[in-house]
Structure formats: C-alpha cells, structure tokens
Design an enzyme around this catalytic site. Sequence first.
Site, PDB file in Angstrom:
ATOM      1  N   GLU A 237      32.426  66.755 -19.847  1.00  0.00           N
ATOM      2  CA  GLU A 237      32.370  66.567 -21.306  1.00  0.00           C
ATOM      3  C   GLU A 237      31.498  65.348 -21.541  1.00  0.00           C
ATOM      4  O   GLU A 237      31.952  64.226 -21.389  1.00  0.00           O
ATOM      5  CB  GLU A 237      33.777  66.307 -21.862  1.00  0.00           C
ATOM      6  N   CYS A 271      31.935  61.181 -29.537  1.00  0.00           N
ATOM      7  CA  CYS A 271      30.869  62.002 -28.936  1.00  0.00           C
ATOM      8  C   CYS A 271      30.388  63.085 -29.901  1.00  0.00           C
ATOM      9  O   CYS A 271      29.254  63.540 -29.800  1.00  0.00           O
ATOM     10  CB  CYS A 271      31.359  62.615 -27.641  1.00  0.00           C
TER      11      CYS A 271
HETATM   12  P1  NAD Z   1      30.619  56.141 -19.135  1.00  0.00           P
HETATM   13  O1  NAD Z   1      30.000  57.361 -18.596  1.00  0.00           O
HETATM   14  O2  NAD Z   1      29.943  54.847 -18.912  1.00  0.00           O
HETATM   15  O3  NAD Z   1      32.059  55.960 -18.498  1.00  0.00           O
HETATM   16  C1  NAD Z   1      33.050  56.976 -18.563  1.00  0.00           C
HETATM   17  C2  NAD Z   1      34.017  56.785 -17.426  1.00  0.00           C
HETATM   18  O4  NAD Z   1      33.342  56.965 -16.188  1.00  0.00           O
HETATM   19  C3  NAD Z   1      34.656  55.408 -17.357  1.00  0.00           C
HETATM   20  O5  NAD Z   1      35.995  55.563 -16.925  1.00  0.00           O
HETATM   21  C4  NAD Z   1      33.851  54.720 -16.285  1.00  0.00           C
HETATM   22  O6  NAD Z   1      34.558  53.701 -15.628  1.00  0.00           O
HETATM   23  C5  NAD Z   1      33.585  55.865 -15.342  1.00  0.00           C
HETATM   24  N1  NAD Z   1      32.427  55.738 -14.448  1.00  0.00           N
HETATM   25  C6  NAD Z   1      31.235  55.133 -14.675  1.00  0.00           C
HETATM   26  N2  NAD Z   1      30.425  55.264 -13.602  1.00  0.00           N
HETATM   27  C7  NAD Z   1      31.119  55.986 -12.678  1.00  0.00           C
HETATM   28  C8  NAD Z   1      30.836  56.480 -11.364  1.00  0.00           C
HETATM   29  N3  NAD Z   1      29.669  56.268 -10.766  1.00  0.00           N
HETATM   30  N4  NAD Z   1      31.786  57.189 -10.735  1.00  0.00           N
HETATM   31  C9  NAD Z   1      32.964  57.413 -11.314  1.00  0.00           C
HETATM   32  N5  NAD Z   1      33.289  57.002 -12.549  1.00  0.00           N
HETATM   33  C10 NAD Z   1      32.381  56.289 -13.216  1.00  0.00           C
HETATM   34  O7  NAD Z   1      30.899  56.423 -20.658  1.00  0.00           O
HETATM   35  P2  NAD Z   1      31.595  55.464 -21.720  1.00  0.00           P
HETATM   36  O8  NAD Z   1      30.577  54.463 -22.149  1.00  0.00           O
HETATM   37  O9  NAD Z   1      32.910  54.982 -21.256  1.00  0.00           O
HETATM   38  O10 NAD Z   1      31.894  56.497 -22.895  1.00  0.00           O
HETATM   39  C11 NAD Z   1      30.957  56.849 -23.837  1.00  0.00           C
HETATM   40  C12 NAD Z   1      30.351  58.187 -23.494  1.00  0.00           C
HETATM   41  O11 NAD Z   1      31.349  59.186 -23.390  1.00  0.00           O
HETATM   42  C13 NAD Z   1      29.418  58.671 -24.584  1.00  0.00           C
HETATM   43  O12 NAD Z   1      28.229  59.174 -24.032  1.00  0.00           O
HETATM   44  C14 NAD Z   1      30.206  59.799 -25.234  1.00  0.00           C
HETATM   45  O13 NAD Z   1      29.441  60.765 -25.879  1.00  0.00           O
HETATM   46  C15 NAD Z   1      30.957  60.342 -24.114  1.00  0.00           C
HETATM   47  N6  NAD Z   1      32.104  61.101 -24.603  1.00  0.00           N
HETATM   48  C16 NAD Z   1      32.083  62.462 -24.505  1.00  0.00           C
HETATM   49  C17 NAD Z   1      33.142  63.214 -24.990  1.00  0.00           C
HETATM   50  C18 NAD Z   1      33.133  64.713 -24.879  1.00  0.00           C
HETATM   51  O14 NAD Z   1      34.192  65.307 -24.957  1.00  0.00           O
HETATM   52  N7  NAD Z   1      32.013  65.364 -24.686  1.00  0.00           N
HETATM   53  C19 NAD Z   1      34.228  62.575 -25.565  1.00  0.00           C
HETATM   54  C20 NAD Z   1      34.225  61.185 -25.664  1.00  0.00           C
HETATM   55  C21 NAD Z   1      33.159  60.467 -25.161  1.00  0.00           C
END
Ligand code: NAD
Length: 453
Positions: A237, A271
């Site tokens: 997602e 998102c």
């Molecule tokens: P992010 O991708 O930076 O982090 C998300 C999660 O992934 C966090 O828990 C982070 O610690 C973890 N993470 C980061 N790098 C990782 C790795 N290499 N391996 C494993 N885990 C890792 O995103 P964010 O800044 O926390 O959230 C914002 C983003 O989330 C936006 O792009 C938003 O659109 C998206 N989002 C999508 C949905 C959806 O349902 N499509 C819903 C909410 C948010």
Amino acid sequence: MSLTFPVINPSDGSTITELENHDSTQWMSALSDAVAAGPSWAAKTPRERSVVLTAIFEALTERAQELAEIIHLEAGKSVAEALGEVAYGAEYFRWFAEEAVRLPGRYGQSPSGIGHIAVTRAPVGPVLAITPWNFPIAMATRKIAPALAAGCPVLVKPASETPLTMVKVGEIIASVFDTFNIPQGLVSIITTTRDAELSAELMADPRLAKVTFTGSTNVGRILVRQSADRLLRTSMELGGNAAFVIDEAADLDEAVSGAIAAKLRNAGQVCIAANRFLVHESRAAQFTSKLATAMQNTPIGPVISARQRDRIAALVDEAITDGARLIIGGEVPDGSGFFYPATILADVPAQSRIVHEEIFGPVATIATFTDLAEGVAQANSTEFGLAAYGFSNNVKATQYMAEHLEAGMVGINRGAISDPAAPFGGIGQSGFGREGGTEGIEEYLSVRYLALP
Ligand code: NAD
C-alpha cells in the site's frame, strides 16, 4: 546504534518518552514465538477466531479515549480526529470478525465429468506488517485483523515516529489473548529504528510467509526486491497523488466540503489526500475563493516532523518559482512545533514537481480544464493510482469520471472514502493488494485445490 530512541511530540518538538530500540534478538524471538503460536490459532474454528476478534474490537472501543490521547501526543492530530481514527481502526476487527466465518470456498463436478473440484483456503503463515506514522492505529489494524481472521500470526513494526499507539494496542490485544488462553506470541509489536536490518533479516528467514507494507513507494520497491529471493507473498500500500476533478455541473459547496475532507484530514498527511484540484475553467475562480475561506476556517495540526515541514515548504517555494500563484498560506510560522499553514496554489504549471510528487501536507494545487475529457486525462497523468475524486451533478459526467478516472479507489461526489467494508488499495506505483472489504482477507490466504473422485 542506541539502546533506546526518543518519540517526539510534533506539536512542540519535545520528547514524550524513550522506547527500547529492539534488535535482532527481539525480532527473531518474536518470529519463533509467532511460529509456535500459529498452528493452534489456525486450528481454531472460524467462529472461535471471530469471537476473539470481536473481543479485541470491544476492548479497543472501550479504551478509545486513551488511545486517541496517545495518537494526539505522538502524531499531532487533534483528540477528536484521533477518536475518529480509533473508531475506524477498531472497526477492522469487527469487520474481519464477521469475515472470519465466511472464508470463500467452492465444490462442484468437473465439466469433463472426471471427478470433483473443491477449492479451499489455508492461512499463509507468519506475517510481517510494516506501517507508517500517519495513522498509527488504523494502518496496523487493517493488517492485523484480517491476518488473525485468516489464521496467521503477525509481527508488527510500527513507524518509529509513532510507536506508542501500537505498544498500547499490543497490550490491549495481549489482555484479550489472556482471557482466551491464546499464546501471546500470536501478535508481537517490534519498536525499532533498525528498520532495514529488521526487514532484511526477517524476510530472509524461511519461516516468514508474508510481508504487508504501508508506506512510501521507494521503501515498497526495496521490500519487493528483497522479497524476490524467497518469493515471499507481499502486499504493497504505497504513495498516492490523487486528483480531485470538479466538473462544470458540480455543486461547489458540496465540492468544497469534499475537498476539506480529502485535503485537510491529518494536515494533509493521507495517502489518498487530494493533491491536485482540477476545476472546469468556468468554476475555477468561485471554487478557489470558497476553498480558501473553508481552508482558513479549518483548524490544522502540525505535520509529523521538521523534515516533512521543510519538504512541503520546498515543494511550495519551487512551484511559485515555476510560476504558480500563491492564494493563501505558504509561510512557515515562527514558534515551536512542526506547523505548516493551509496553502493554495493556483495556475500551477503541469511540469512543476508539486504536481508529480505526493505533497503530504495541507497544500492544495489548482489547475483548470476546458472539457471534462481533458480534465480526466490530466487527472490520469500520474504514475500513481491510489485514489481519485470526481464532483458533478450531471449524470453523464459522473458516469464518465467513474469509468475513466484511473485509480484503485474513486470517490464520486464523496471526499471521504475510507471504509473497512471496502477494498483499499491502488494500481501503478501505488502498489498492489487490497485491505478491508471481502477482498482484504485474501491477502493472508492461499488457495488450495482438491481433486476429488
Ligand atoms: P516510509 O516508507 O518512510 O516508512 C513506512 C514504514 O517503513 C516505517 O515503519 C518505516 O520505519 C519502515 N521502513 C523504512 N525503510 C525500511 C526498510 N528498508 N525496511 C523495512 N522497513 C522500512 O513512509 P512514511 O514516511 O512513514 O509514510 C508516508 C508514506 O506512506 C506516504 O508515501 C504515504 O502515501 C504512504 N501511505 C500509504 C497508504 C496506503 O494505504 N496506500 C496509507 C498511508 C500512508
């Protein structure tokens, strides 16, 4: 790396608390506990699983105020908005309690007459759920609830910005498990800043069956690459860049209240937030002025961090340099906390970076079109495909938008579209897999075909 990490209050930049920074020892033992807890949980009847999920729904609902206050503290949204998120997040347990007893299957004679075909579902096995900070409870419960309903144990890794909500949810789930004599290892919460290390190690372990991720498209790509070696099941997602199309025949007051819901919830850090308002040229001036008034009258909390605030400010400044017209906002306020004001940019050039990247802040960009097909084509000119919105009181126009807006979710005369009973998910660079609805449980099941005499 350090033994603890701070959780910051985005309203004033202060440290709320320090949490233990879990490492390999903890997440590998959580995986072992999950593997041990899985078979007895999978062996329960669907009705037994359903009863436990209902009890979790009730326990979360009872503790809603407490949970909302934690969300308010670590994520910055108001307590009222956080209460809405808790209700939405808890609802996934109620919904999947109801789905747990309706797992799909079929049985029938083969068309050839050679025997019978039965199709059943089996739980995939231990799941790793990685979640973002923007909805600290709901992004996790929409993974935990269907996984449990399907019969899978879950390891949850919440975002390190907002881990406290999940720690509390973990305690609530643990007390329900106690009541039903269910092994605690069925759901584990791992609080860590070592996210890359965690995913690399857990995903390389043959006992893990599935990764479900909500977050940025970039991290999603890393995880999909990492899943290749073991051909792990994944659900992604990812980010969005939603268009909000306002046709000539739209009711502008309805469109503005839809726009506020789709733009300002959680200070725009959603998102499915409307990033690009595309308005029929004959309605643009009026829409812009109504939207400006409504946005200025809506209280907005802080964004999650100084880094996010500065990223939003840079996108806005760059758009202005590109030729966009600033209608309201655009200035980072003085004082503590990570605040960015409600901002509207009109006449935003199509090539400006703000049109192509997810804003994740309270900034609305407005551009115009002369006929609906052109507006919809503009809406579709993005690599993302999570959500899109269309407003019109003309039946043909709504039908056109419903059929031609390219996204996993399309709101017609609706600005708030999330619903645990509906499949949430995207196409293109917004990822794959669905959460919620009758579709959501399939992500945690594998299909088994039985050839019978
Ligand atoms: P992010 O991708 O930076 O982090 C998300 C999660 O992934 C966090 O828990 C982070 O610690 C973890 N993470 C980061 N790098 C990782 C790795 N290499 N391996 C494993 N885990 C890792 O995103 P964010 O800044 O926390 O959230 C914002 C983003 O989330 C936006 O792009 C938003 O659109 C998206 N989002 C999508 C949905 C959806 O349902 N499509 C819903 C909410 C948010």
